[in-house]
Write a protein that holds these residues in place. Sequence first.
Motif, short mmCIF file in Angstrom:
data_model
loop_
_atom_site.label_atom_id
_atom_site.label_comp_id
_atom_site.label_asym_id
_atom_site.label_seq_id
_atom_site.Cartn_x
_atom_site.Cartn_y
_atom_site.Cartn_z
N HIS A 77 9.61 12.48 0.27
CA HIS A 77 10.95 12.90 0.64
C HIS A 77 11.97 12.61 -0.48
O HIS A 77 13.17 12.72 -0.26
CB HIS A 77 11.40 12.18 1.91
N GLY A 78 11.48 12.19 -1.64
CA GLY A 78 12.36 11.92 -2.76
C GLY A 78 13.02 10.56 -2.73
O GLY A 78 14.07 10.37 -3.36
N GLN A 96 0.84 -1.19 0.00
CA GLN A 96 0.00 0.00 0.00
C GLN A 96 0.88 1.25 0.00
O GLN A 96 2.07 1.18 0.27
CB GLN A 96 -0.94 -0.04 1.20
N ASP A 97 0.27 2.40 -0.29
CA ASP A 97 1.08 3.60 -0.49
C ASP A 97 1.17 4.52 0.72
O ASP A 97 1.81 5.57 0.65
CB ASP A 97 0.58 4.39 -1.70
N PHE A 98 0.57 4.14 1.85
CA PHE A 98 0.63 5.02 3.01
C PHE A 98 2.06 5.18 3.51
O PHE A 98 2.39 6.19 4.14
CB PHE A 98 -0.27 4.50 4.15
N TYR A 99 2.91 4.19 3.24
CA TYR A 99 4.31 4.23 3.70
C TYR A 99 5.25 4.58 2.56
O TYR A 99 6.04 5.52 2.66
CB TYR A 99 4.68 2.88 4.30
N THR A 100 5.15 3.84 1.45
CA THR A 100 6.02 4.13 0.31
C THR A 100 5.74 5.52 -0.25
O THR A 100 6.65 6.21 -0.70
CB THR A 100 5.85 3.08 -0.80
N GLY A 101 4.47 5.93 -0.21
CA GLY A 101 4.13 7.27 -0.66
C GLY A 101 4.73 8.35 0.22
O GLY A 101 5.14 9.41 -0.27
N ARG A 102 4.80 8.07 1.50
CA ARG A 102 5.39 9.04 2.43
C ARG A 102 6.89 9.17 2.15
O ARG A 102 7.44 10.28 2.17
CB ARG A 102 5.16 8.58 3.87
N LEU A 103 7.55 8.05 1.90
CA LEU A 103 8.97 8.11 1.53
C LEU A 103 9.15 8.86 0.22
O LEU A 103 10.10 9.64 0.07
CB LEU A 103 9.55 6.71 1.43
#
Length: 228
Positions: free
Chosen positions: A139-140, A129-136
């Motif tokens: 930050h680029g 899911q993107d809640f974590y990878t999207g947060r990273l």
Amino acid sequence: MKTIGLIGGMSWESTVVYYQEINRSVARRLGGVHGARIVVDSIDFAELVPLQQRGDWAAAGELLAGSARRLRAAGAGIVLIGANTMHKVAADVQAVLPLLHIADATAARLRAGGHTTVGLLGTRYTMEQDFYTGRLAEHGIATLVPDAGGRERIHDVIYDELCKGVFAEASRALYREEMARLAARGASAIVLGCTEIGLLVSRDDCTLPLFDTALIHAQAAADWALAD
């Protein structure tokens, strides 16, 4: 010193790591017999896992928000969710008490080390899911994850073994193989994106730098507690 609130129990195996590392970080800074001011609200993980499996994140969010309310009443000035997966409901917790987000703390370390493409290991929820990878990504930082079979095996080890205090050599070998594959695909570092994984693998198990999110999160909390 400001008071840290920690939502623990997800699982309690890694909550122990948080408590130790926050206190060790404060002691390193202040010396003597100093320790941190920490309020811990430890939930029963057995109540949360079925909600995760059903995808009932609204109920899971309310469960953690209730924990945050108890921490606020106990005097905590900030809250940590002591698990990567449960940052899926970060907004519910943030609505109660300022949240120190585990992905933000991890991203700061990764950026400081010059890493912009990393391998991510964690639960199936965290990897897919993107809640974590999207947060990273905000930050680029781009993330690589194992293939479907690898994700399933990694996920199962977390819930069936690590959360129960079982650390099998066969599972360590599996994680080594998956980290090697991520390195071959171009990752410059590996993020241990589940707070229990650092109990199983160490720097000796990977040719790349390892970023243990439980330790990073705990250290960031100590920095907050001691900041002017």
